[in-house]
Motif scaffolding. Structure first.
Motif, PDB file in Angstrom:
ATOM      1  N   LYS A 101       0.814  -1.219   0.000  1.00  0.00           N
ATOM      2  CA  LYS A 101       0.000   0.000   0.000  1.00  0.00           C
ATOM      3  C   LYS A 101       0.848   1.270   0.000  1.00  0.00           C
ATOM      4  N   VAL A 102       2.060   1.185   0.546  1.00  0.00           N
ATOM      5  CA  VAL A 102       2.854   2.411   0.725  1.00  0.00           C
ATOM      6  C   VAL A 102       4.243   2.333   0.093  1.00  0.00           C
ATOM      7  N   LYS A 103       4.571   1.229  -0.558  1.00  0.00           N
ATOM      8  CA  LYS A 103       5.938   1.034  -1.043  1.00  0.00           C
ATOM      9  C   LYS A 103       6.347   2.019  -2.143  1.00  0.00           C
ATOM     10  N   ASP A 104       5.366   2.711  -2.740  1.00  0.00           N
ATOM     11  CA  ASP A 104       5.685   3.659  -3.804  1.00  0.00           C
ATOM     12  C   ASP A 104       6.565   4.811  -3.311  1.00  0.00           C
ATOM     13  N   VAL A 105       6.669   4.977  -1.998  1.00  0.00           N
ATOM     14  CA  VAL A 105       7.525   6.050  -1.466  1.00  0.00           C
ATOM     15  C   VAL A 105       8.985   5.816  -1.841  1.00  0.00           C
ATOM     16  N   ALA A 106       9.334   4.566  -2.155  1.00  0.00           N
ATOM     17  CA  ALA A 106      10.716   4.255  -2.509  1.00  0.00           C
ATOM     18  C   ALA A 106      10.875   3.957  -3.993  1.00  0.00           C
ATOM     19  N   LEU A 162       4.826   3.252   8.585  1.00  0.00           N
ATOM     20  CA  LEU A 162       5.353   2.181   7.741  1.00  0.00           C
ATOM     21  C   LEU A 162       6.094   2.761   6.534  1.00  0.00           C
ATOM     22  N   ALA A 163       5.513   3.786   5.920  1.00  0.00           N
ATOM     23  CA  ALA A 163       6.173   4.443   4.790  1.00  0.00           C
ATOM     24  C   ALA A 163       7.519   5.010   5.228  1.00  0.00           C
ATOM     25  N   SER A 164       7.540   5.628   6.397  1.00  0.00           N
ATOM     26  CA  SER A 164       8.785   6.180   6.935  1.00  0.00           C
ATOM     27  C   SER A 164       9.799   5.065   7.196  1.00  0.00           C
ATOM     28  N   ASP A 165       9.320   3.935   7.730  1.00  0.00           N
ATOM     29  CA  ASP A 165      10.214   2.806   8.027  1.00  0.00           C
ATOM     30  C   ASP A 165      10.843   2.229   6.760  1.00  0.00           C
ATOM     31  N   ILE A 166      10.088   2.234   5.661  1.00  0.00           N
ATOM     32  CA  ILE A 166      10.641   1.738   4.391  1.00  0.00           C
ATOM     33  C   ILE A 166      11.873   2.556   4.006  1.00  0.00           C
ATOM     34  N   ILE A 167      11.767   3.873   4.140  1.00  0.00           N
ATOM     35  CA  ILE A 167      12.894   4.743   3.801  1.00  0.00           C
ATOM     36  C   ILE A 167      14.031   4.583   4.810  1.00  0.00           C
ATOM     37  N   PHE A 168      13.670   4.445   6.074  1.00  0.00           N
ATOM     38  CA  PHE A 168      14.700   4.260   7.091  1.00  0.00           C
ATOM     39  C   PHE A 168      15.481   2.967   6.854  1.00  0.00           C
ATOM     40  N   GLN A 169      14.777   1.882   6.514  1.00  0.00           N
ATOM     41  CA  GLN A 169      15.450   0.606   6.252  1.00  0.00           C
ATOM     42  C   GLN A 169      16.320   0.691   4.990  1.00  0.00           C
ATOM     43  N   LEU A 170      15.853   1.454   4.007  1.00  0.00           N
ATOM     44  CA  LEU A 170      16.667   1.678   2.804  1.00  0.00           C
ATOM     45  C   LEU A 170      17.957   2.408   3.187  1.00  0.00           C
ATOM     46  N   LYS A 171      17.817   3.431   3.996  1.00  0.00           N
ATOM     47  CA  LYS A 171      18.995   4.175   4.463  1.00  0.00           C
ATOM     48  C   LYS A 171      19.958   3.256   5.215  1.00  0.00           C
ATOM     49  N   LYS A 172      19.437   2.442   6.097  1.00  0.00           N
ATOM     50  CA  LYS A 172      20.265   1.534   6.898  1.00  0.00           C
ATOM     51  C   LYS A 172      21.049   0.568   6.009  1.00  0.00           C
ATOM     52  N   ALA A 173      20.350  -0.021   5.016  1.00  0.00           N
ATOM     53  CA  ALA A 173      21.004  -0.967   4.096  1.00  0.00           C
ATOM     54  C   ALA A 173      22.063  -0.266   3.255  1.00  0.00           C
ATOM     55  N   THR A 174      21.758   0.961   2.824  1.00  0.00           N
ATOM     56  CA  THR A 174      22.704   1.699   1.970  1.00  0.00           C
ATOM     57  C   THR A 174      23.928   2.131   2.759  1.00  0.00           C
ATOM     58  N   ASP A 175      23.742   2.513   4.002  1.00  0.00           N
ATOM     59  CA  ASP A 175      24.884   2.846   4.861  1.00  0.00           C
ATOM     60  C   ASP A 175      25.828   1.649   4.993  1.00  0.00           C
ATOM     61  N   GLU A 176      25.236   0.465   5.182  1.00  0.00           N
ATOM     62  CA  GLU A 176      26.051  -0.745   5.330  1.00  0.00           C
ATOM     63  C   GLU A 176      26.813  -1.048   4.049  1.00  0.00           C
ATOM     64  N   SER A 177      26.149  -0.879   2.903  1.00  0.00           N
ATOM     65  CA  SER A 177      26.810  -1.120   1.619  1.00  0.00           C
ATOM     66  C   SER A 177      27.945  -0.123   1.390  1.00  0.00           C
ATOM     67  N   HIS A 178      27.688   1.121   1.730  1.00  0.00           N
ATOM     68  CA  HIS A 178      28.698   2.171   1.556  1.00  0.00           C
ATOM     69  C   HIS A 178      29.957   1.870   2.371  1.00  0.00           C
ATOM     70  N   LYS A 179      29.751   1.436   3.628  1.00  0.00           N
ATOM     71  CA  LYS A 179      30.897   1.136   4.487  1.00  0.00           C
ATOM     72  C   LYS A 179      31.727  -0.011   3.925  1.00  0.00           C
ATOM     73  N   LYS A 211       6.719  10.374   8.274  1.00  0.00           N
ATOM     74  CA  LYS A 211       6.197   9.926   9.563  1.00  0.00           C
ATOM     75  C   LYS A 211       5.052  10.807  10.061  1.00  0.00           C
ATOM     76  N   GLY A 212       5.096  12.072   9.708  1.00  0.00           N
ATOM     77  CA  GLY A 212       4.035  12.978  10.135  1.00  0.00           C
ATOM     78  C   GLY A 212       2.973  13.242   9.093  1.00  0.00           C
ATOM     79  N   HIS A 213       3.032  12.509   7.971  1.00  0.00           N
ATOM     80  CA  HIS A 213       2.140  12.777   6.844  1.00  0.00           C
ATOM     81  C   HIS A 213       0.880  11.901   6.926  1.00  0.00           C
ATOM     82  N   PHE A 214       0.002  12.221   7.888  1.00  0.00           N
ATOM     83  CA  PHE A 214      -1.235  11.438   8.032  1.00  0.00           C
ATOM     84  C   PHE A 214      -2.353  12.326   8.574  1.00  0.00           C
TER      85      PHE A 214
END
Length: 560
Positions: A101-106, A162-179, A211-214
């Motif tokens: 329902k919200v994955k389009d944010v990414a 949930l939409a915010s968490d999708i972006i946060f998890q993307l950030k977390k994974a990308t940080d790990e890849s970058h390192k 996160k505040g967009h509701f």
């Protein structure tokens, strides 16, 4: 033929013939864990696609097992594994629906997701091209953040989160890849140093904005500061089915009210013995004042523990291995931990709640009053022996592969059942002891009432706190901690009802098999501990040597 497919066919054929389910169960657990480590971003297309495939394959392969050829022990294991797979698959599918329902944010991040997958192979990337892609993503992110205010808002704060968490998890994974590349690849470092820093900042801004967009149609915080996620009636009913409990949430709430009425009647009797008549809450206040001074309490807890051990051993109620008695130990809970756990936590280590120097005066008094000797006499044995410590000790040594099927209805139900059993055996010596045991019994009734009503959308956290204070007699800070633990701790939605409901399941079996003269207490209790933490209806099947069907469903009306 593909080697993996050939192995799979040989593997399942072997286990069907060998009548050996433990290794199959261990393999399921290992395979699932391996995939979750391989695809750690649980809010991504690749994760949902791969885990969906995993569950479908296991359900199909399990059907190939020759169920009729299995022993009764392994028929139980088969039913447990089948139920576990279906449960995992069902809730995975619910999570996928919400994600879709919200994955389009990414949608802007296709190249970034691809980068994160390439990184797992260790393959070098074209750093110049990647920097260009990160630059495009950064421009798109700035547009998304700017345009978000004009976009329709989510209809609930849960969807926005949930939409915010999708972006946060993307950030977390990308940080790990970058390192992974940054310190070892000079070309990557030159191209990506500023691009990655900018992307990180923009992902954080975007996640915060989402996160505040509701729309404020559902209250996120009712003033209690406790923010949980009610799952709704359909999900509760499915959870109950997977626990082999054939009752509705409403029926369980009705039973909790019935049990509470019994407790209140017994409370009045104990209160009358103390001279307070029908005003049992005054008697409760009197008992709370029996707290001991700081510095003495940990020694008293030790005495309470050995009192319970002696009680069950002298009556030959359950086998207590000498090493189980030797290896438990005591620690004190910190002030921060008591904000979530205002009473004992148990197992091999009993964690004792009592005031620390850092607490404010009122919090110190509430902690001492709420952990007085008579309240605690009813819970030390719950946490240690014959409760959680004995359970965990035996689980590690008896059918340990079944720990995959951990259920709070067995874990907490067993310890709560012993409160019933010891009450019947006159473990409480005084009216104060009775009030202490009844307080906790009332508390477990209230847990059913408030937690189910919360998940049904009928109570807010603040109303749950008020229920514990007004109906059970909790200190307010302790009630707040209990509700915070229930809805924001690491507990499933049925965890808090599992104490009383699981206890009633074991108690029903006790009445039928022990009171009915079919088993001794020791045989009954030892058999339960030797079969590990499984749904109590399947414990019943073992104790009564029942035939097991391949598609077993819950039919046990233990409350009737």
């Amino acid at each position: 033929m593909n080697k993996l497919i050939l192995f799979s066919l040989l593997f399942f054929g072997f286990y069907a013939q060998a009548n050996d389910l433990p290794e199959l169960i261990s393999t399921y657990q290992a395979d699932k864990s391996a995939l979750e480590r391989k695809y750690p971003n649980g809010l991504s297309d690749i994760y949902f696609e791969r885990m969906t495939k995993f569950y479908v394959e296991w359900e199909k392969d399990l059907e190939k097992v020759d169920f009729k050829a299995l022993s009764k022990v392994h028929k139980i294991d088969y039913v447990l594994l089948k139920n576990q797979i279906k449960r995992n698959a069902y809730f995975h599918s619910l999570e996928k629906v919400e994600y879709e329902k919200v994955k389009d944010v990414a949608a802007f991040a296709t190249d970034i997701y691809a980068f994160n997958e390439i990184r797992k192979t260790g393959k070098n990337v074209n750093a110049g091209e990647l920097a260009s892609k990160f630059n495009d993503a950064n421009k798109k992110l700035l547009e998304l953040i700017k345009d978000l205010k004009s976009k329709p808002k989510y209809t609930s704060w849960q969807a926005a989160e949930l939409a915010s968490d999708i972006i946060f998890q993307l950030k977390k994974a990308t940080d790990e890849s970058h390192k992974f590349y940054f310190e070892y690849n000079p070309e990557y470092m030159w191209w990506m140093k500023t691009s990655q820093v900018t992307l990180t900042k923009n992902l954080e801004k975007y996640a915060d904005a989402l996160k505040g967009h509701f729309e404020n149609t559902l209250v996120k915080d009712d003033g209690s500061g406790i923010i949980g996620k009610p799952i709704g009636r359909t999900a509760i009913q499915k959870e109950l089915e997977f626990e082999f409990i054939s009752y509705t949430p409403e029926q369980l709430i009705a039973e909790a009210n019935k049990q509470f009425a019994w407790c209140e009647k017994e409370m009045i009797m104990a209160s009358t013995e103390l001279g307070y008549g029908n005003d049992w809450k005054k008697a409760l206040e009197f008992v709370k004042q029996t707290y001991v001074p700081p510095g003495q309490w940990q020694e008293d807890v030790n005495k309470l523990a050995w009192e319970a051990i002696d009680f069950v051993e002298k009556r030959d109620l359950v086998t207590v291995p000498p090493l189980a008695k030797e290896t438990w130990r005591t620690v004190m809970l910190s002030a921060d931990a008591q904000r979530v756990s205002p009473f004992f936590l148990g197992g091999e280590v009993i964690q004792v709640a009592y005031p620390t120097a850092d607490m404010e005066y009122d919090d110190k008094m509430m902690s001492m009053r709420g952990n007085n000797p008579h309240f605690s006499r009813a819970t030390v044995h719950h946490e240690l022996i014959p409760g959680h410590h004995l359970q965990m000790f035996m689980n590690q040594r008896n059918k340990p592969y079944r720990r995959l099927f951990y259920t709070p209805f067995w874990i907490e139900g067993w310890s709560l059942y012993w409160e019933f059993n010891l009450w019947d055996k006159n473990f409480p010596k005084t009216p104060e002891d009775k009030i202490g045991m009844l307080f906790w019994r009332m508390h477990r009734c209230a847990r059913i009432i408030f937690s189910l009503n919360y998940h049904l959308g009928k109570m807010t956290p603040l109303q749950c706190i008020d229920l514990l204070v007004d109906k059970v007699g909790h200190e307010r800070a302790n009630a707040e901690a209990e509700v915070r633990r229930s809805f924001t701790g690491r507990y499933g939605p049925l965890y808090q009802i599992a104490y009383m409901i699981g206890g009633l399941q074991f108690y029903s079996l006790h009445k039928e098999l022990i009171d009915g003269g079919k088993m001794s207490e020791k045989q009954f209790h030892d058999t339960i501990l030797q079969n590990n933490a499984i749904p109590v209806e399947l414990v019943k099947a073992i104790l009564k040597d029942e035939e097991i069907e391949r598609d077993k469903k819950s039919t046990w009306r233990f409350l009737d």
